[in-house]
Design a protein around this motif. Structure first.
Motif, short mmCIF file in Angstrom:
data_model
loop_
_atom_site.label_atom_id
_atom_site.label_comp_id
_atom_site.label_asym_id
_atom_site.label_seq_id
_atom_site.Cartn_x
_atom_site.Cartn_y
_atom_site.Cartn_z
N UNK A 1 0.92 -1.18 0.16
CA UNK A 1 0.12 0.06 0.00
C UNK A 1 0.88 1.23 -0.13
N UNK A 2 1.89 1.11 1.01
CA UNK A 2 2.80 2.43 1.16
C UNK A 2 3.73 2.64 -0.28
N UNK A 3 3.83 1.45 -0.78
CA UNK A 3 4.79 1.51 -2.21
C UNK A 3 3.75 1.99 -3.15
N UNK A 4 2.43 2.10 -3.18
CA UNK A 4 1.33 2.40 -3.91
C UNK A 4 1.02 1.32 -4.95
N UNK A 5 1.62 -0.11 -4.48
CA UNK A 5 1.26 -1.26 -5.32
C UNK A 5 0.00 -1.84 -4.82
N UNK A 6 -1.24 -1.12 -5.43
CA UNK A 6 -2.50 -1.49 -4.68
C UNK A 6 -2.94 -2.87 -5.17
N UNK A 7 -2.60 -3.34 -6.36
CA UNK A 7 -3.11 -4.72 -6.89
C UNK A 7 -2.38 -5.66 -6.15
N UNK A 8 -1.01 -5.52 -5.61
CA UNK A 8 -0.34 -6.53 -5.12
C UNK A 8 -1.03 -6.48 -3.53
N UNK A 9 -1.28 -5.11 -2.86
CA UNK A 9 -1.95 -5.34 -1.63
C UNK A 9 -3.41 -5.95 -1.58
N UNK A 10 -4.18 -5.58 -2.82
CA UNK A 10 -5.28 -6.53 -2.80
C UNK A 10 -5.58 -7.64 -2.84
N UNK A 11 -4.36 -8.39 -3.58
CA UNK A 11 -4.43 -9.78 -3.92
C UNK A 11 -4.25 -10.35 -2.22
N UNK A 12 -3.24 -9.76 -1.61
CA UNK A 12 -2.84 -10.33 -0.31
C UNK A 12 -4.01 -10.30 0.67
N UNK A 13 -4.85 -9.09 0.67
CA UNK A 13 -5.98 -8.94 1.65
C UNK A 13 -6.99 -9.93 1.05
N UNK A 14 -7.34 -10.01 -0.13
CA UNK A 14 -8.31 -11.22 -0.58
C UNK A 14 -7.99 -12.55 -0.21
N UNK A 15 -6.75 -12.89 -0.21
CA UNK A 15 -6.34 -14.32 0.35
C UNK A 15 -6.64 -14.48 1.71
N UNK A 16 -6.09 -13.33 2.60
CA UNK A 16 -6.35 -13.27 3.96
C UNK A 16 -7.98 -13.48 4.32
N UNK A 17 -8.82 -12.58 3.60
CA UNK A 17 -10.16 -12.63 3.83
C UNK A 17 -10.76 -13.93 3.67
N UNK A 18 -10.24 -14.74 2.79
CA UNK A 18 -10.90 -15.94 2.32
C UNK A 18 -10.41 -17.30 3.51
N UNK A 19 -9.50 -16.79 3.95
CA UNK A 19 -8.89 -17.86 4.77
C UNK A 19 -9.72 -18.03 6.18
N UNK A 20 -10.11 -19.44 6.17
CA UNK A 20 -11.05 -19.65 7.34
C UNK A 20 -10.55 -19.67 8.88
N UNK A 21 -9.09 -19.74 8.85
CA UNK A 21 -8.50 -19.53 10.15
C UNK A 21 -8.22 -18.40 10.98
N UNK A 22 -8.63 -17.09 10.30
CA UNK A 22 -8.28 -15.83 10.72
C UNK A 22 -9.52 -15.64 11.37
N UNK A 23 -9.32 -14.65 12.77
CA UNK A 23 -10.30 -14.41 13.54
C UNK A 23 -11.57 -13.35 12.73
N UNK A 24 -12.75 -13.27 13.28
CA UNK A 24 -13.80 -12.38 12.66
C UNK A 24 -13.46 -10.92 12.75
#
Length: 304
Positions: free
Chosen positions: A267-290
């Motif tokens: 995000x800070x490097x202004x690489x939004x696509x790379x940031x979004x990819x990682x956030x979506x992977x985390x959002x779909x991870x069933x093991x992260x807390x709500x």
């Protein structure tokens, strides 16, 4: 018979008696006298024999008594009674020893009692400190641990506990003081290094925190806490490229903290696509807390 014949016959009988007398001493004695004499000789012989036996028995008894007496004398000689002059020397030695002992102030005994007393007091303060720490009474725990440390400095782990408790109550100067003392003894102690780095970070001494964490990284290159804290320090210093590399190592090891840090750096490097990819992977991870999932959702919405 003529007188000459009688004389010759008488003389002949006399000669025969003499010859018989020479052969047996009792030949001229009459039978009764012989019997009495024989009995007397027997009696005398018995008396002599028994006298000899008695003499021998008495002699043997006297010899035994003499042996016993000699043994007693030998025993007495083996433990001779001290002379008067020797007893005086012993008394002098005793007096000298008594004086020497009186001059000694018995430091060892008093030291032993003191040591036992200090040990019991040390254990008492340690137990009280642990109890206070469990109950969340950190200031009381600090007080007890400090008293224990003053009594005995054989347990450096007390310094770490004191540093940690000062950090928890927000007294970072105290945390820095005790963490430094602890690391002077245990230079490679991982928790001590991390605690001192966090303390420096709280005090605004970011450079010192980074130096401590870099030292820890060279010693423990795959430690999660070291990587996470070092990545955060680089991120705080705006060394984003280095921070990205550190977070990537942590993310490849499968830690959520690494992925989150990597997404922030993108995000800070202004690489939004790379940031979004990682956030979506985390959002779909069933093991992260709500609670974390909702934050990630907000990030995704803001970046789209």
């Amino acid at each position: 018979m003529s007188k000459t014949g009688k004389f010759l016959k008488q003389h002949e009988n006399t000669e025969v008696e003499k010859e018989l007398a020479d052969i047996h001493p009792f030949s001229q004695v009459k039978p009764r006298k012989r019997k009495k004499l024989f009995i007397g000789i027997l009696v005398i012989s018995f008396i002599i024999i028994y006298s000899i036996i008695g003499f021998l028995i008495l002699s043997d008894f006297e010899k035994k008594e003499n042996v016993v007496k000699d043994n007693k004398k030998v025993e007495k000689k083996e433990i001779p009674e001290p002379k008067q002059s020797f007893e005086l020397n012993i008394d002098n030695i005793k007096n000298q020893l008594s004086q020497r002992i009186a001059e000694i102030s018995i430091p060892e005994l008093s030291y032993y009692k003191k040591t036992v007393s200090e040990k019991s007091r040390y254990n008492y303060y340690i137990l009280k400190g642990k109890k206070a720490e469990i109950e969340g009474k950190y200031i009381d725990a600090i007080s007890f641990y400090r008293k224990a440390w003053k009594i005995s400095k054989k347990e450096p782990s007390l310094l770490y506990r004191l540093a940690l408790l000062h950090f928890k109550i927000g007294y970072y100067k105290g945390a820095e003081k005790y963490a430094k003392q602890f690391l002077n003894i245990n230079k490679k102690h991982l928790k001590g290094l991390l605690l001192l780095a966090k303390t420096y970070e709280k005090l605004g001494k970011t450079k010192k925190a980074r130096i401590i964490l870099e030292e820890a990284y060279f010693q423990y290159p795959e430690n999660k806490d070291v990587l996470e804290n070092l990545g955060r320090i680089y991120e705080k210093e705006n060394a984003l490229v280095i921070a990205k590399d550190i977070y990537k190592i942590l993310a490849d090891m499968g830690y959520i903290e690494g992925k989150l840090g990597l997404a922030r750096v993108y995000e800070k490097l202004n690489e939004k696509k790379s940031a979004l990819k990682i956030y979506r992977e985390l959002f779909n991870d069933p093991n992260i807390p709500e609670s974390l999932r909702s934050k990630i959702e907000n990030k995704i919405i803001s970046l789209e």
